[in-house]
Design a protein around this motif. Sequence first.
Motif: not given
Length: 252
Positions: A101-107
């Motif tokens: 999530l920190r890297l930008g994952a949506a889920d």
Amino acid sequence: MVGIDIVNFPNTVLIVDDEPIVVQVLQRVLPRQGLRVTSVSNAEEATGVLQRENFGCMLVDKNLPGKDGLVLISEVRKLQPHCACIVMTAYASTASAVEALRLGAADYLEKPFHDIELVAEKVRRAIEHQRAESDRARFLERLREFESELDKKESEVSQQRTEIEMFNEVLELRVEQATRDLKAERDELVKQLDGGTSRQNAEIVGVEMALMLLEDLQARPGLDVAPFRGELQRVVRQLQAHVRRLRGDQAA
């Protein structure tokens, strides 16, 4: 990075997984949501595909052979910032989920999938969210362009206003100077006219007094002016003509 038309936001999904069964299941289910699917088995292949084609979403296995899924996500954020990333893993942990999530994952999805239709729904929602974010980004960009153009116009208007104010000041000074010059010319003309009229009036009075004196001489009892009557009458006529001329000049 491949250019993207926000109006035609891609309904395409890139699956990056080295497990054929997972890929097959997703290829069967995702098209039901109106999505087109492309699949590769490792991060290197994914990078090549991402450089050629736009995607609305990437489903990526965290534990890929070679470069892992989290590293690929960080690269995708640079190649295609609009692309939603969903991480899949059979070895879920809180730390890995937080990192994704920190890297930008949506889920973050655990394998095996307990509800494949729910997975497809999450992919569709992720794409819709990214589409909304892209529309928002486009709107903000246009707003910034509009504000920049507005600032430019305001600067131009301010400059024009300053120039107009300077022009008005110069014009006002010139009008004031012209008014003073005209007043001076008028006063001088009036002075000249008044002076000329006074001289004419004085001359008329003098001539009229001379006429009165001649008339008095001719009418005075005991004074014989007969020898000079003709000459006196000639002088009187000349003086009367002179008075008429002076009065005619005043009338003109």
